[in-house]
Scaffold this motif. Structure first.
Motif, PDB file in Angstrom:
ATOM      1  N   MET A   1       8.555 -19.999   4.712  1.00 19.83           N
ATOM      2  CA  MET A   1       8.488 -20.906   3.586  1.00 19.83           C
ATOM      3  C   MET A   1       9.902 -21.357   3.257  1.00 19.83           C
ATOM      4  O   MET A   1      10.805 -20.548   3.141  1.00 19.83           O
ATOM      5  N   THR A   2      10.085 -22.648   3.110  1.00 22.43           N
ATOM      6  CA  THR A   2      11.402 -23.186   2.783  1.00 22.43           C
ATOM      7  C   THR A   2      11.599 -23.186   1.271  1.00 22.43           C
ATOM      8  O   THR A   2      10.632 -23.068   0.498  1.00 22.43           O
ATOM      9  N   VAL A   3      12.840 -23.358   0.854  1.00 24.40           N
ATOM     10  CA  VAL A   3      13.136 -23.453  -0.580  1.00 24.40           C
ATOM     11  C   VAL A   3      12.415 -24.654  -1.172  1.00 24.40           C
ATOM     12  O   VAL A   3      11.867 -24.579  -2.274  1.00 24.40           O
ATOM     13  N   GLN A   4      12.385 -25.744  -0.433  1.00 27.48           N
ATOM     14  CA  GLN A   4      11.700 -26.941  -0.932  1.00 27.48           C
ATOM     15  C   GLN A   4      10.207 -26.669  -1.140  1.00 27.48           C
ATOM     16  O   GLN A   4       9.637 -27.084  -2.155  1.00 27.48           O
ATOM     17  N   GLU A   5       9.567 -25.955  -0.217  1.00 30.40           N
ATOM     18  CA  GLU A   5       8.148 -25.617  -0.370  1.00 30.40           C
ATOM     19  C   GLU A   5       7.941 -24.716  -1.586  1.00 30.40           C
ATOM     20  O   GLU A   5       6.976 -24.885  -2.343  1.00 30.40           O
ATOM     21  N   LEU A   6       8.850 -23.771  -1.771  1.00 32.96           N
ATOM     22  CA  LEU A   6       8.770 -22.887  -2.933  1.00 32.96           C
ATOM     23  C   LEU A   6       8.922 -23.686  -4.227  1.00 32.96           C
ATOM     24  O   LEU A   6       8.179 -23.480  -5.191  1.00 32.96           O
ATOM     25  N   GLN A   7       9.869 -24.612  -4.246  1.00 29.07           N
ATOM     26  CA  GLN A   7      10.067 -25.454  -5.431  1.00 29.07           C
ATOM     27  C   GLN A   7       8.808 -26.261  -5.748  1.00 29.07           C
ATOM     28  O   GLN A   7       8.428 -26.379  -6.925  1.00 29.07           O
ATOM     29  N   GLU A   8       8.159 -26.773  -4.737  1.00 33.09           N
ATOM     30  CA  GLU A   8       6.933 -27.545  -4.948  1.00 33.09           C
ATOM     31  C   GLU A   8       5.833 -26.665  -5.544  1.00 33.09           C
ATOM     32  O   GLU A   8       5.084 -27.099  -6.424  1.00 33.09           O
ATOM     33  N   GLN A   9       5.742 -25.418  -5.062  1.00 31.46           N
ATOM     34  CA  GLN A   9       4.734 -24.509  -5.616  1.00 31.46           C
ATOM     35  C   GLN A   9       5.044 -24.166  -7.066  1.00 31.46           C
ATOM     36  O   GLN A   9       4.145 -24.079  -7.897  1.00 31.46           O
ATOM     37  N   ILE A  10       6.315 -23.988  -7.384  1.00 33.88           N
ATOM     38  CA  ILE A  10       6.698 -23.675  -8.766  1.00 33.88           C
ATOM     39  C   ILE A  10       6.360 -24.841  -9.685  1.00 33.88           C
ATOM     40  O   ILE A  10       5.892 -24.646 -10.809  1.00 33.88           O
ATOM     41  N   LYS A  11       6.569 -26.046  -9.213  1.00 39.38           N
ATOM     42  CA  LYS A  11       6.262 -27.232 -10.023  1.00 39.38           C
ATOM     43  C   LYS A  11       4.776 -27.309 -10.370  1.00 39.38           C
ATOM     44  O   LYS A  11       4.403 -27.904 -11.376  1.00 39.38           O
ATOM     45  N   GLN A  12       3.923 -26.692  -9.558  1.00 37.14           N
ATOM     46  CA  GLN A  12       2.481 -26.747  -9.793  1.00 37.14           C
ATOM     47  C   GLN A  12       1.994 -25.659 -10.755  1.00 37.14           C
ATOM     48  O   GLN A  12       0.829 -25.650 -11.145  1.00 37.14           O
ATOM     49  N   LEU A  13       2.873 -24.745 -11.170  1.00 35.90           N
ATOM     50  CA  LEU A  13       2.477 -23.696 -12.106  1.00 35.90           C
ATOM     51  C   LEU A  13       2.265 -24.285 -13.493  1.00 35.90           C
ATOM     52  O   LEU A  13       2.990 -25.195 -13.911  1.00 35.90           O
ATOM     53  N   ASP A  14       1.289 -23.720 -14.227  1.00 37.99           N
ATOM     54  CA  ASP A  14       1.143 -24.146 -15.618  1.00 37.99           C
ATOM     55  C   ASP A  14       2.236 -23.438 -16.430  1.00 37.99           C
ATOM     56  O   ASP A  14       2.964 -22.595 -15.924  1.00 37.99           O
ATOM     57  N   ASP A  15       2.370 -23.770 -17.696  1.00 39.61           N
ATOM     58  CA  ASP A  15       3.452 -23.229 -18.527  1.00 39.61           C
ATOM     59  C   ASP A  15       3.419 -21.703 -18.624  1.00 39.61           C
ATOM     60  O   ASP A  15       4.459 -21.053 -18.558  1.00 39.61           O
ATOM     61  N   THR A  16       2.231 -21.131 -18.767  1.00 41.10           N
ATOM     62  CA  THR A  16       2.115 -19.674 -18.878  1.00 41.10           C
ATOM     63  C   THR A  16       2.564 -19.000 -17.586  1.00 41.10           C
ATOM     64  O   THR A  16       3.345 -18.044 -17.607  1.00 41.10           O
ATOM     65  N   GLU A  17       2.107 -19.514 -16.441  1.00 39.81           N
ATOM     66  CA  GLU A  17       2.502 -18.942 -15.149  1.00 39.81           C
ATOM     67  C   GLU A  17       4.008 -19.098 -14.918  1.00 39.81           C
ATOM     68  O   GLU A  17       4.668 -18.192 -14.415  1.00 39.81           O
ATOM     69  N   PHE A  18       4.557 -20.252 -15.320  1.00 34.66           N
ATOM     70  CA  PHE A  18       5.989 -20.474 -15.151  1.00 34.66           C
ATOM     71  C   PHE A  18       6.790 -19.486 -16.006  1.00 34.66           C
ATOM     72  O   PHE A  18       7.793 -18.933 -15.548  1.00 34.66           O
ATOM     73  N   GLN A  19       6.350 -19.246 -17.224  1.00 35.03           N
ATOM     74  CA  GLN A  19       7.054 -18.298 -18.102  1.00 35.03           C
ATOM     75  C   GLN A  19       6.985 -16.879 -17.528  1.00 35.03           C
ATOM     76  O   GLN A  19       7.958 -16.121 -17.624  1.00 35.03           O
ATOM     77  N   GLN A  20       5.850 -16.515 -16.942  1.00 35.15           N
ATOM     78  CA  GLN A  20       5.725 -15.198 -16.314  1.00 35.15           C
ATOM     79  C   GLN A  20       6.681 -15.075 -15.128  1.00 35.15           C
ATOM     80  O   GLN A  20       7.342 -14.052 -14.949  1.00 35.15           O
ATOM     81  N   LEU A  21       6.750 -16.117 -14.323  1.00 33.41           N
ATOM     82  CA  LEU A  21       7.666 -16.119 -13.183  1.00 33.41           C
ATOM     83  C   LEU A  21       9.114 -16.026 -13.664  1.00 33.41           C
ATOM     84  O   LEU A  21       9.906 -15.233 -13.146  1.00 33.41           O
TER      85      LEU A  21
END
Length: 192
Positions: A1-21
């Protein structure tokens, strides 16, 4: 997995999931990474103590003084796999591809020399060794590779082109930063 792919997955998280991450990255992961050098040193100390007590075997290696006295007696590097007792210690000297190399890692060193270069982070070259006739006869063929070892993080991840032996087959990493086994992330490996 590339950093760009990881960034795309993070962008798809909702606010609660992003805060947990974010909470995980900022506290537990940062603390784990800060503690890692002390943990690795403690592991090395325990293994050394058991080796000195004769309860664990030691890896075949020379000291720098022994290597300077008679470089022909310096043993070849052998992949320790996951066996802690066969991992190299700080200062151990081995022969690797016509060079004498010294382990510079403070913990237990299971990395193949040259994996991260010879810049002193894991291994450094102390001298070019002369190849003897018997060394060439026992050299591994080009299609062999060290046994797969599970990287503990980004600092020892496989890079594109690295080869490993896994379940009896040789695989080549197709990506940089590869921390997955060939069966866990087949897209990151190509069978040779």
């Amino acid at each position: 997995m590339t950093v760009q792919e990881l960034q795309e997955q993070i962008k798809q998280l909702d606010d609660t999931e992003f805060q947990q991450l974010l909470a995980w990255v900022v506290t537990p992961e940062r603390e784990r990474r800060q503690a890692q050098p002390a943990i690795e040193q403690a592991q090395a100390d325990i293994v050394t103590e058991l080796q000195d007590a004769g309860k664990l075997e030691k890896p075949e290696a020379a000291t720098e003084e022994q290597a300077k006295a008679d470089s022909a007696k310096v043993p070849e590097w052998k992949s320790p796999g996951v066996e802690h007792s066969k991992m190299y210690h700080y200062g151990d000297v081995v022969r690797y591809k016509g060079k004498l190399v010294r382990s510079t890692h403070k913990g237990l060193n299971h990395w193949e020399p040259g994996t991260l270069g010879f810049d002193g982070r894991i291994w450094e070259i102390i001298e070019e060794a002369e190849e003897s006739a018997d060394t060439e006869e026992t050299a591994k063929p080009e299609n062999t590779a060290p046994a797969y070892r599970q990287p503990s993080g980004g600092h020892d991840a496989y890079k594109q082109g690295d080869r490993v032996t896994f379940n009896g087959a040789v695989y080549e990493s197709t990506i940089n930063g590869n921390v997955w086994a060939p069966d866990a992330y087949p897209q990151g490996w190509k069978k040779i």
